[in-house]
Design a protein around this motif. Structure first.
Motif, PDB file in Angstrom:
ATOM      1  N   VAL A 132       0.867  -1.173   0.000  1.00 23.80           N
ATOM      2  CA  VAL A 132       0.000   0.000   0.000  1.00 23.80           C
ATOM      3  C   VAL A 132       0.907   1.226   0.000  1.00 23.80           C
ATOM      4  N   ASP A 133       0.690   2.134  -0.936  1.00 16.19           N
ATOM      5  CA  ASP A 133       1.521   3.342  -1.011  1.00 16.19           C
ATOM      6  C   ASP A 133       1.406   4.165   0.261  1.00 16.19           C
ATOM      7  N   SER A 134       2.466   4.869   0.593  1.00 14.02           N
ATOM      8  CA  SER A 134       2.452   5.871   1.651  1.00 14.02           C
ATOM      9  C   SER A 134       2.472   7.235   0.979  1.00 14.02           C
TER      10      SER A 134
ATOM     11  N   GLY B 179      -8.790  17.873   5.474  1.00  7.35           N
ATOM     12  CA  GLY B 179      -9.864  18.256   4.568  1.00  7.35           C
ATOM     13  C   GLY B 179      -9.601  17.912   3.117  1.00  7.35           C
ATOM     14  N   GLY B 180      -8.438  17.363   2.817  1.00  9.52           N
ATOM     15  CA  GLY B 180      -8.070  17.059   1.431  1.00  9.52           C
ATOM     16  C   GLY B 180      -8.467  15.659   1.004  1.00  9.52           C
ATOM     17  N   GLU B 181      -8.309  15.428  -0.276  1.00 10.69           N
ATOM     18  CA  GLU B 181      -8.563  14.120  -0.868  1.00 10.69           C
ATOM     19  C   GLU B 181      -7.226  13.506  -1.249  1.00 10.69           C
ATOM     20  N   VAL B 182      -7.102  12.201  -1.089  1.00 11.61           N
ATOM     21  CA  VAL B 182      -5.853  11.533  -1.425  1.00 11.61           C
ATOM     22  C   VAL B 182      -6.157  10.192  -2.078  1.00 11.61           C
ATOM     23  N   LYS B 183      -5.356   9.843  -3.095  1.00  9.96           N
ATOM     24  CA  LYS B 183      -5.468   8.549  -3.774  1.00  9.96           C
ATOM     25  C   LYS B 183      -4.298   7.680  -3.341  1.00  9.96           C
ATOM     26  N   VAL B 184      -4.608   6.429  -3.013  1.00  7.25           N
ATOM     27  CA  VAL B 184      -3.604   5.494  -2.509  1.00  7.25           C
ATOM     28  C   VAL B 184      -3.670   4.220  -3.342  1.00  7.25           C
ATOM     29  N   ALA B 185      -2.546   3.827  -3.921  1.00 11.93           N
ATOM     30  CA  ALA B 185      -2.490   2.614  -4.741  1.00 11.93           C
ATOM     31  C   ALA B 185      -2.212   1.393  -3.865  1.00 11.93           C
ATOM     32  N   VAL B 186      -2.889   0.301  -4.192  1.00 13.61           N
ATOM     33  CA  VAL B 186      -2.606  -1.013  -3.610  1.00 13.61           C
ATOM     34  C   VAL B 186      -1.983  -1.816  -4.735  1.00 13.61           C
TER      35      VAL B 186
ATOM     36  N   GLY C  33       0.353   0.840   4.335  1.00 14.10           N
ATOM     37  CA  GLY C  33       0.617   2.217   3.941  1.00 14.10           C
ATOM     38  C   GLY C  33       0.283   3.204   5.049  1.00 14.10           C
ATOM     39  N   VAL C  34       0.739   4.421   4.868  1.00 20.23           N
ATOM     40  CA  VAL C  34       0.521   5.494   5.833  1.00 20.23           C
ATOM     41  C   VAL C  34       0.166   6.760   5.076  1.00 20.23           C
ATOM     42  N   VAL C  35      -0.837   7.475   5.569  1.00 19.77           N
ATOM     43  CA  VAL C  35      -1.133   8.814   5.065  1.00 19.77           C
ATOM     44  C   VAL C  35      -0.585   9.775   6.104  1.00 19.77           C
ATOM     45  N   THR C  36       0.412  10.565   5.711  1.00 17.35           N
ATOM     46  CA  THR C  36       0.964  11.578   6.603  1.00 17.35           C
ATOM     47  C   THR C  36       0.164  12.852   6.397  1.00 17.35           C
ATOM     48  N   ILE C  37      -0.419  13.323   7.491  1.00 15.73           N
ATOM     49  CA  ILE C  37      -1.257  14.524   7.415  1.00 15.73           C
ATOM     50  C   ILE C  37      -0.368  15.716   7.736  1.00 15.73           C
ATOM     51  N   CYS C  38      -0.265  16.604   6.766  1.00 22.70           N
ATOM     52  CA  CYS C  38       0.681  17.710   6.898  1.00 22.70           C
ATOM     53  C   CYS C  38       0.063  19.006   6.390  1.00 22.70           C
ATOM     54  N   SER C  39       0.684  20.081   6.760  1.00 25.85           N
ATOM     55  CA  SER C  39       0.194  21.389   6.321  1.00 25.85           C
ATOM     56  C   SER C  39       0.623  21.639   4.882  1.00 25.85           C
TER      57      SER C  39
END
Length: 184
Positions: free
Chosen positions: A37-39, A45-52, A160-166
């Motif tokens: 799973v991609d990181s 508030g954003g949208e993110v696409k993550v590939a498996v 995978g990890v979604v890093t939430i950043c400014s």
């Protein structure tokens, strides 16, 4: 005595001949298939696409994965890579956590070594804290990934990890840097 030596020599030659006929693959160590799973980075508030993705695929005819994700993520879409993965994919009935991804082909093994299996689209909560992470995990039952001969295929999982950043002004590609990679 001469007869005994001849028999021993004939036996040794027969053993050598039989060993020479064994396939080399019988002695090779196999690398387990990987489900990766991609990181990625995302903003509150954003949208993110993550590939498996699947890597080191030895050939599979069926795969059923269970995808779990942290509460700051809301799954909004699942898109199977039907261009690469022929056969049948089953869309989840709902996007509740966890979600099940299911694919099978009853006629042949899918043998592409590396390929994106599905792309998951998440909405990050508006109140997600910056500089934190949200995990995306994969699990499966060992009976749910197998080849056309219905032999189970061993897998290793890379969550995978979604890093939430400014937001970094000028950072077009979301790597939290401003550089020439943002130009293209």
């Amino acid at each position: 005595m001469k007869k005994t030596v001849s028999r021993i020599l004939a036996l040794l030659l027969a053993i050598a001949l039989c060993c020479g006929m064994l396939p080399v693959a019988a002695f090779a160590t196999s690398t387990p298939m990987k489900i990766v799973v991609d990181s990625v980075n995302a903003q509150p508030g954003g949208e993110v696409k993550v590939a498996v993705k699947v890597e080191d695929n030895p050939g599979i005819a069926s795969m059923k994965l269970v995808i779990g994700f942290d509460s700051v993520l809301t799954l909004t879409a699942v898109e199977y890579n039907t261009a690469a993965w022929q056969g049948m994919s089953q869309a989840p009935q709902n996007f509740k956590n966890p979600v099940t991804l299911n694919w099978f082909d009853g006629t042949k093994d899918f043998t592409e070594s590396e390929a994106v299996f599905a792309t998951l689209t998440f909405q990050v909560a508006d109140d997600a804290e910056e500089d934190t992470t949200a995990n995306i995990t994969v699990s499966y039952d060992e009976e749910d990934i197998y080849n056309i001969a219905e032999e189970n295929v061993e897998c290793t999982i890379v969550d995978g990890v979604v890093t939430i950043c400014s937001l970094v002004p000028g950072d077009i590609n979301g790597d939290r840097l401003r550089n020439n990679k943002d130009v293209f």
